[in-house]
Design a protein around this motif. Structure first.
Motif, PDB file in Angstrom:
ATOM      1  N   ARG A 158       0.871  -1.158   0.187  1.00  0.00           N
ATOM      2  CA  ARG A 158      -0.045   0.143  -0.024  1.00  0.00           C
ATOM      3  C   ARG A 158       0.915   1.345   0.090  1.00  0.00           C
ATOM      4  NH1 ARG A 158      -3.247  -1.315   4.359  1.00  0.00           N
ATOM      5  NH2 ARG A 158      -4.236  -2.445   2.882  1.00  0.00           N
ATOM      6  N   GLU A 159       0.774   1.941  -0.862  1.00  0.00           N
ATOM      7  CA  GLU A 159       1.508   3.192  -1.011  1.00  0.00           C
ATOM      8  C   GLU A 159       1.196   4.342  -0.098  1.00  0.00           C
ATOM      9  OE1 GLU A 159       3.034   4.787  -5.217  1.00  0.00           O
ATOM     10  OE2 GLU A 159       1.465   6.198  -4.509  1.00  0.00           O
ATOM     11  N   ARG A 160       2.159   4.957   0.525  1.00  0.00           N
ATOM     12  CA  ARG A 160       2.168   5.910   1.377  1.00  0.00           C
ATOM     13  C   ARG A 160       2.600   7.310   0.586  1.00  0.00           C
ATOM     14  NH1 ARG A 160       3.214   1.460   4.113  1.00  0.00           N
ATOM     15  NH2 ARG A 160       2.098   0.825   5.882  1.00  0.00           N
ATOM     16  N   THR A 161       1.944   8.616   0.714  1.00  0.00           N
ATOM     17  CA  THR A 161       2.466   9.582   0.169  1.00  0.00           C
ATOM     18  C   THR A 161       2.714  10.631   1.575  1.00  0.00           C
ATOM     19  OG1 THR A 161       0.742   9.430  -1.618  1.00  0.00           O
ATOM     20  CG2 THR A 161       1.750  11.526  -1.048  1.00  0.00           C
ATOM     21  N   TYR A 162       3.978  11.102   1.473  1.00  0.00           N
ATOM     22  CA  TYR A 162       4.500  12.153   2.392  1.00  0.00           C
ATOM     23  C   TYR A 162       4.667  13.356   1.624  1.00  0.00           C
ATOM     24  CZ  TYR A 162       5.379   7.920   5.206  1.00  0.00           C
ATOM     25  OH  TYR A 162       5.021   6.633   5.807  1.00  0.00           O
ATOM     26  N   ARG A 163       4.318  14.446   2.489  1.00  0.00           N
ATOM     27  CA  ARG A 163       4.263  15.904   1.820  1.00  0.00           C
ATOM     28  C   ARG A 163       5.267  16.754   2.915  1.00  0.00           C
ATOM     29  NH1 ARG A 163      -0.010  15.807  -1.741  1.00  0.00           N
ATOM     30  NH2 ARG A 163      -1.532  14.306  -1.674  1.00  0.00           N
ATOM     31  N   VAL A 164       5.641  17.734   1.913  1.00  0.00           N
ATOM     32  CA  VAL A 164       6.580  18.656   2.643  1.00  0.00           C
ATOM     33  C   VAL A 164       5.708  19.909   2.150  1.00  0.00           C
ATOM     34  CG1 VAL A 164       8.640  19.917   2.510  1.00  0.00           C
ATOM     35  CG2 VAL A 164       8.844  17.475   2.500  1.00  0.00           C
ATOM     36  N   LYS A 165       5.314  20.843   3.230  1.00  0.00           N
ATOM     37  CA  LYS A 165       4.117  21.854   3.059  1.00  0.00           C
ATOM     38  C   LYS A 165       4.805  22.826   3.794  1.00  0.00           C
ATOM     39  CE  LYS A 165      -0.605  22.687   3.443  1.00  0.00           C
ATOM     40  NZ  LYS A 165      -2.003  22.323   3.660  1.00  0.00           N
ATOM     41  N   LYS A 166       4.783  24.325   3.257  1.00  0.00           N
ATOM     42  CA  LYS A 166       5.075  25.512   4.141  1.00  0.00           C
ATOM     43  C   LYS A 166       4.112  25.944   4.885  1.00  0.00           C
ATOM     44  CE  LYS A 166       7.573  29.768   3.626  1.00  0.00           C
ATOM     45  NZ  LYS A 166       8.195  30.764   2.626  1.00  0.00           N
ATOM     46  N   LYS A 167       4.162  26.341   6.074  1.00  0.00           N
ATOM     47  CA  LYS A 167       3.179  26.923   6.691  1.00  0.00           C
ATOM     48  C   LYS A 167       3.512  28.355   7.128  1.00  0.00           C
ATOM     49  CE  LYS A 167       0.524  26.312  11.173  1.00  0.00           C
ATOM     50  NZ  LYS A 167       0.581  25.376  12.415  1.00  0.00           N
ATOM     51  N   THR A 168       2.881  29.170   6.088  1.00  0.00           N
ATOM     52  CA  THR A 168       3.254  30.359   5.469  1.00  0.00           C
ATOM     53  C   THR A 168       3.292  31.095   6.930  1.00  0.00           C
ATOM     54  OG1 THR A 168       2.033  30.121   3.464  1.00  0.00           O
ATOM     55  CG2 THR A 168       2.723  32.504   4.199  1.00  0.00           C
ATOM     56  N   GLU A 189      13.369  24.444   4.383  1.00  0.00           N
ATOM     57  CA  GLU A 189      12.757  23.340   3.258  1.00  0.00           C
ATOM     58  C   GLU A 189      13.807  22.045   3.221  1.00  0.00           C
ATOM     59  OE1 GLU A 189      10.805  22.771  -1.165  1.00  0.00           O
ATOM     60  OE2 GLU A 189      12.043  24.882  -0.559  1.00  0.00           O
ATOM     61  N   GLU A 190      15.097  22.216   3.168  1.00  0.00           N
ATOM     62  CA  GLU A 190      16.041  21.082   2.848  1.00  0.00           C
ATOM     63  C   GLU A 190      15.981  20.112   3.858  1.00  0.00           C
ATOM     64  OE1 GLU A 190      18.855  24.573   3.487  1.00  0.00           O
ATOM     65  OE2 GLU A 190      16.802  24.302   2.578  1.00  0.00           O
ATOM     66  N   ASN A 191      15.871  20.825   5.288  1.00  0.00           N
ATOM     67  CA  ASN A 191      15.794  19.806   6.268  1.00  0.00           C
ATOM     68  C   ASN A 191      14.647  18.964   6.351  1.00  0.00           C
ATOM     69  OD1 ASN A 191      18.183  20.777   7.257  1.00  0.00           O
ATOM     70  ND2 ASN A 191      17.463  22.154   8.824  1.00  0.00           N
ATOM     71  N   ALA A 192      13.448  19.703   5.910  1.00  0.00           N
ATOM     72  CA  ALA A 192      12.076  18.952   5.938  1.00  0.00           C
ATOM     73  C   ALA A 192      11.941  17.756   4.943  1.00  0.00           C
ATOM     74  CB  ALA A 192      11.182  19.931   5.583  1.00  0.00           C
ATOM     75  N   MET A 193      12.675  18.258   3.774  1.00  0.00           N
ATOM     76  CA  MET A 193      12.940  17.146   2.622  1.00  0.00           C
ATOM     77  C   MET A 193      13.477  15.969   3.091  1.00  0.00           C
ATOM     78  SD  MET A 193      11.737  16.765  -0.295  1.00  0.00           S
ATOM     79  CE  MET A 193      11.014  18.336  -0.789  1.00  0.00           C
ATOM     80  N   GLU A 194      14.602  16.298   3.890  1.00  0.00           N
ATOM     81  CA  GLU A 194      15.699  15.252   4.115  1.00  0.00           C
ATOM     82  C   GLU A 194      14.937  14.257   5.033  1.00  0.00           C
ATOM     83  OE1 GLU A 194      19.702  14.472   6.731  1.00  0.00           O
ATOM     84  OE2 GLU A 194      19.144  16.396   6.028  1.00  0.00           O
ATOM     85  N   LYS A 195      14.146  14.847   6.195  1.00  0.00           N
ATOM     86  CA  LYS A 195      13.355  14.067   7.083  1.00  0.00           C
ATOM     87  C   LYS A 195      12.398  13.302   6.032  1.00  0.00           C
ATOM     88  CE  LYS A 195      11.524  12.519  11.117  1.00  0.00           C
ATOM     89  NZ  LYS A 195      11.945  11.602  11.644  1.00  0.00           N
ATOM     90  N   ILE A 208       7.151  11.014  -2.108  1.00  0.00           N
ATOM     91  CA  ILE A 208       7.221  12.415  -1.537  1.00  0.00           C
ATOM     92  C   ILE A 208       6.694  13.519  -2.561  1.00  0.00           C
ATOM     93  CG2 ILE A 208       8.595  13.945  -0.524  1.00  0.00           C
ATOM     94  CD1 ILE A 208      10.632  11.998   0.170  1.00  0.00           C
ATOM     95  N   ILE A 209       5.771  14.210  -1.907  1.00  0.00           N
ATOM     96  CA  ILE A 209       5.179  15.337  -2.961  1.00  0.00           C
ATOM     97  C   ILE A 209       5.695  16.556  -2.064  1.00  0.00           C
ATOM     98  CG2 ILE A 209       2.933  16.591  -3.450  1.00  0.00           C
ATOM     99  CD1 ILE A 209       3.440  13.778  -4.589  1.00  0.00           C
ATOM    100  N   ASN A 210       6.270  17.650  -2.869  1.00  0.00           N
ATOM    101  CA  ASN A 210       6.628  18.917  -2.308  1.00  0.00           C
ATOM    102  C   ASN A 210       5.542  19.990  -2.186  1.00  0.00           C
ATOM    103  OD1 ASN A 210       6.350  20.020  -5.109  1.00  0.00           O
ATOM    104  ND2 ASN A 210       8.307  20.036  -5.640  1.00  0.00           N
ATOM    105  N   SER A 211       6.014  21.200  -2.060  1.00  0.00           N
ATOM    106  CA  SER A 211       5.125  21.884  -1.620  1.00  0.00           C
ATOM    107  C   SER A 211       4.387  22.863  -2.952  1.00  0.00           C
ATOM    108  CB  SER A 211       5.680  23.412  -1.107  1.00  0.00           C
ATOM    109  OG  SER A 211       6.703  24.091  -1.854  1.00  0.00           O
ATOM    110  N   LYS A 212       4.826  22.250  -4.192  1.00  0.00           N
ATOM    111  CA  LYS A 212       4.137  22.641  -5.280  1.00  0.00           C
ATOM    112  C   LYS A 212       3.219  21.612  -5.966  1.00  0.00           C
ATOM    113  CE  LYS A 212       8.184  25.836  -6.723  1.00  0.00           C
ATOM    114  NZ  LYS A 212       9.002  25.904  -7.487  1.00  0.00           N
ATOM    115  N   GLY A 213       3.073  20.449  -5.034  1.00  0.00           N
ATOM    116  CA  GLY A 213       2.319  19.337  -5.382  1.00  0.00           C
ATOM    117  C   GLY A 213       2.908  18.284  -6.330  1.00  0.00           C
ATOM    118  N   LYS A 214       4.348  18.729  -6.621  1.00  0.00           N
ATOM    119  CA  LYS A 214       5.116  17.648  -7.507  1.00  0.00           C
ATOM    120  C   LYS A 214       5.676  16.523  -6.834  1.00  0.00           C
ATOM    121  CE  LYS A 214       5.938  20.976 -11.270  1.00  0.00           C
ATOM    122  NZ  LYS A 214       6.670  21.624 -11.908  1.00  0.00           N
TER     123      LYS A 214
END
Length: 224
Positions: A158-168, A189-195, A208-214
């Motif tokens: 079962r595929e899991r999706t993890y997101r990196v999102k900015k809390k403005t 952001e780079e630390n969040a992406m590493e995690k 992994i989906i980035n803040s732009k939805g990609k």
């Protein structure tokens, strides 16, 4: 008893026969992954530093040791599709062994050291591929994956999706899990992406989906 005269035979098996069997094993995984709609398929032969790329095949420094294939998560995610992918390696080894035996019995191939080593080590591959076990690093053997699927434990695929999102409002970067729950907050952001990569790698198959939805990273289960 193993003697001095057996050393050349051992070297022949280690440097020529085993890599060939490994390639056939990965070809079985790749064929079924391709049939199930996998993209960006790569086959890695050996371990260490990459030294040569031929199409989808990457040959590494110690080409005679280890092998695996990678691909982006398949289109068909049902249980049977995954069982076929993870059984493909052992199936190719078994079929190639039967083929060599039949060719020898029909005197198309001459029985000798190469055919003996090929059939012997192919069955060795089949046995250990299908042995249900957990490898270091969290990888399941092919047999372990198949057993879990037969037990209807489909969470292993079962595929899991993890997101990196900015809390403005706080200028913080959040890592969210597949339930959209907060895992951890970071200033950069780079630390969040590493995690996110660390967690996604541990809980494959995942992406992994980035803040732009990609999608920026994909971690499938790796057939070995």
């Amino acid at each position: 008893m193993f003697g001095i005269n057996d050393i050349p035979k051992f070297l022949l098996a280690f440097f020529l026969v085993l890599p060939l069997i490994s390639i056939l094993h990965e070809a079985g995984h790749v064929l079924f992954a391709w049939l199930m709609g996998a993209k960006n398929i790569r086959v890695v032969v050996g371990s260490g530093k990459p030294v040569l790329n031929i199409g989808i095949i990457e040959i590494r420094q110690y080409y005679f040791w280890y092998g695996f294939c990678t691909f982006e998560n398949i289109e068909r995610k049902e249980k049977l599709a995954n069982i076929l992918i993870f059984s493909g390696g052992a199936l190719f080894n078994l079929l190639s062994t039967i083929a060599v035996i039949l060719l020898v019995e029909n005197e198309i191939l001459e029985a000798g050291l190469l055919t003996y080593q090929f059939t012997y080590f192919s069955m060795y591959y089949v046995f250990f591929a299908l042995l249900p076990m957990l490898y270091p690093g969290g990888n399941y053997s092919d047999g372990k994956m198949i057993l879990e699927l037969l037990r209807n434990k489909e969470e292993v695929i079962r595929e899991r999706t993890y997101r990196v999102k900015k809390k403005t409002e706080e200028e913080k970067w959040q890592v969210l899990d597949h339930h959209n729950k907060l895992i951890e907050t970071f200033d950069k952001e780079e630390n969040a992406m590493e995690k996110a990569r660390e967690v996604a790698h541990e809980h494959r198959p995942s992406r992994i989906i980035n803040s732009k939805g990609k999608e920026v990273q994909n971690y499938p289960r790796i057939p070995l």
